[in-house]
Design a protein around this motif. Structure first.
Motif, PDB file in Angstrom:
ATOM      1  N   LEU A 137       0.822  -1.112  -0.145  1.00  0.00           N
ATOM      2  CA  LEU A 137       0.015  -0.218   0.125  1.00  0.00           C
ATOM      3  C   LEU A 137       0.726   1.124  -0.057  1.00  0.00           C
ATOM      4  CD1 LEU A 137      -2.907  -0.936   2.419  1.00  0.00           C
ATOM      5  CD2 LEU A 137      -2.811  -0.660  -0.124  1.00  0.00           C
ATOM      6  N   ARG A 138       2.120   1.308   0.285  1.00  0.00           N
ATOM      7  CA  ARG A 138       2.972   2.464   0.216  1.00  0.00           C
ATOM      8  C   ARG A 138       3.043   2.975  -1.439  1.00  0.00           C
ATOM      9  NH1 ARG A 138       6.124   2.735   4.994  1.00  0.00           N
ATOM     10  NH2 ARG A 138       5.953   1.002   6.146  1.00  0.00           N
ATOM     11  N   THR A 139       2.910   2.204  -2.124  1.00  0.00           N
ATOM     12  CA  THR A 139       2.828   2.651  -3.816  1.00  0.00           C
ATOM     13  C   THR A 139       1.515   3.204  -4.079  1.00  0.00           C
ATOM     14  OG1 THR A 139       2.470   0.134  -4.458  1.00  0.00           O
ATOM     15  CG2 THR A 139       4.844   0.983  -3.993  1.00  0.00           C
ATOM     16  N   PHE A 140       0.470   2.977  -3.232  1.00  0.00           N
ATOM     17  CA  PHE A 140      -0.912   3.637  -3.327  1.00  0.00           C
ATOM     18  C   PHE A 140      -0.929   4.946  -2.860  1.00  0.00           C
ATOM     19  CE2 PHE A 140      -1.210  -0.786  -4.331  1.00  0.00           C
ATOM     20  CZ  PHE A 140      -2.273  -0.962  -5.239  1.00  0.00           C
ATOM     21  N   ILE A 146      -1.964   8.308   1.936  1.00  0.00           N
ATOM     22  CA  ILE A 146      -0.709   8.827   2.299  1.00  0.00           C
ATOM     23  C   ILE A 146      -0.372   9.484   3.685  1.00  0.00           C
ATOM     24  CG2 ILE A 146       0.808  10.764   1.355  1.00  0.00           C
ATOM     25  CD1 ILE A 146      -0.551  10.475  -1.404  1.00  0.00           C
ATOM     26  N   GLU A 147       0.803   8.893   4.232  1.00  0.00           N
ATOM     27  CA  GLU A 147       1.137   9.444   5.325  1.00  0.00           C
ATOM     28  C   GLU A 147      -0.202   9.378   6.486  1.00  0.00           C
ATOM     29  OE1 GLU A 147       3.991  10.420   6.316  1.00  0.00           O
ATOM     30  OE2 GLU A 147       4.895  10.515   4.343  1.00  0.00           O
ATOM     31  N   CYS A 148      -0.467   8.151   6.577  1.00  0.00           N
ATOM     32  CA  CYS A 148      -1.730   7.746   7.651  1.00  0.00           C
ATOM     33  C   CYS A 148      -1.440   6.420   8.446  1.00  0.00           C
ATOM     34  CB  CYS A 148      -3.075   7.821   6.862  1.00  0.00           C
ATOM     35  SG  CYS A 148      -3.139   6.197   6.001  1.00  0.00           S
ATOM     36  N   ASP A 149      -2.123   6.489   9.446  1.00  0.00           N
ATOM     37  CA  ASP A 149      -2.143   5.201  10.318  1.00  0.00           C
ATOM     38  C   ASP A 149      -3.626   4.609  10.101  1.00  0.00           C
ATOM     39  OD1 ASP A 149      -1.738   3.351  12.284  1.00  0.00           O
ATOM     40  OD2 ASP A 149      -1.607   4.770  13.880  1.00  0.00           O
ATOM     41  N   ARG A 166       4.104   7.585   2.011  1.00  0.00           N
ATOM     42  CA  ARG A 166       4.582   7.882   0.522  1.00  0.00           C
ATOM     43  C   ARG A 166       5.715   7.114   0.226  1.00  0.00           C
ATOM     44  NH1 ARG A 166       4.338  13.581  -1.905  1.00  0.00           N
ATOM     45  NH2 ARG A 166       3.137  13.863   0.186  1.00  0.00           N
ATOM     46  N   ALA A 167       5.847   6.502  -0.834  1.00  0.00           N
ATOM     47  CA  ALA A 167       7.103   5.970  -1.131  1.00  0.00           C
ATOM     48  C   ALA A 167       8.193   7.093  -1.826  1.00  0.00           C
ATOM     49  CB  ALA A 167       7.090   4.868  -2.603  1.00  0.00           C
TER      50      ALA A 167
END
Length: 301
Positions: free
Chosen positions: A142-145, A179-182, A300-301
């Motif tokens: 999911l880092r690439t989404f 992006i940048e979330c928990d 984010r990647a």
């Protein structure tokens, strides 16, 4: 005349709305781009970047992708602005969700999505359970989404194999930014998954009495005979047939010292009648492989 060092009336962001011909990443000129296929971001032309800069849109750049012919919609981010003019390139899984063919027209609109707090996925194949730690694999992919849309079927690649996951639920809205979330992540039972049947242990008994295998006592044995009355009469509590001699107590681990070579005895276990049927699982169809929820930190990647 007074001059102020700040803008009292900031410019209101204007939406970006353009139509492009869409193609899969495999049609992109140059080397093969596997990084695009693994994520949820598209490649747009350089002119789109110039337009987006003038419109003063919100960052990060997120877009709503719509196929007007089928009214199918999804969301994605942008990876690069290197596509040919009037063309955009999408991952194959995204084109399948939108029911698009090579060269079809696609509407691209800029949007602002809330940060995701919860998502629920359903694997479309039980093979996904073969992964040792599926939550860690999903978190890494999911880092690439850039965002998720409820109802989409995303592709997750692991060990040169692609696994399809359906996005069943997203919160706080049907489309979220990741992006940048928990974010809390849950899994539903994979399509075609069946809980393993619980087999109850069947009570077993020895087919041969272990006491029969004990060596017969030798030498003096106390109280080994039968009792007699002094007047020769039979006792009232005695039966017509003399009681069989008691068997020696079986003690496990004592060898048979009278063993003669050429004859072996094996103790077999047999099932009691009526206990051969397996108990059926009455626990329902609840999925237990991924009970509970877990936190998925996506950046984010």
């Amino acid at each position: 005349m007074f001059q102020f060092g700040f803008n009292m009336f900031p410019e209101v962001p204007r939406p970006f709305n353009c139509n492009y011909r869409c193609y899969s990443v495999a049609m992109l000129p140059g080397n093969e781009r596997q990084d695009v296929e693994k994520g949820g971001k598209i490649i747009m032309p350089p002119s789109a970047l110039e337009t987006l800069t003038r419109l003063n849109i919100n960052y990060p750049m997120l877009f709503r992708l719509t196929n007007k012919k089928t009214s199918r919609t999804t969301h994605g981010g942008v990876l690069e602005f290197i596509a040919d003019e009037e063309n955009v390139y999408l991952p194959l899984w995204m084109m399948n969700n939108l029911v698009l063919e090579e060269g079809d027209m696609l509407q691209v609109e800029s949007v602002s999505l809330p940060v995701g707090t919860f998502s629920k996925f359903q694997p479309l194949s039980p093979d996904f359970l073969d992964i040792t730690n599926p939550k860690a694999v999903l978190e890494n992919c999911l880092r690439t989404f850039a965002c998720l849309t409820m109802g989409d079927v995303i592709a997750v690649k692991y060990n040169k194999k692609a696994y399809e996951l359906s996005v069943l639920e997203t919160k706080p809205e049907n489309a979220i930014s990741i992006i940048e979330c928990d974010m809390n992540v849950e899994f539903a039972a994979p399509v075609g998954y069946k809980e393993p049947e619980k087999v109850k242990k069947v009570e077993e008994e020895m087919s041969v009495d272990p006491a029969d295998l004990m060596p017969e006592p030798s030498g003096f044995v106390a109280f080994a005979g039968t009792g007699n009355r002094l007047d020769g009469k039979r006792r009232k509590d005695s039966t017509s047939v003399d009681a069989a001699p008691s068997k020696p107590l079986y003690v496990r681990g004592i060898p048979d010292y009278n063993y003669m070579p050429g004859h072996l005895k094996f103790i077999r276990r047999v099932d009691k009648p009526g206990n051969s049927s397996k108990d059926k699982d009455d626990g329902g169809d609840d999925f237990k492989a991924f009970s509970g929820s877990g936190n998925c930190l996506v950046s984010r990647a």
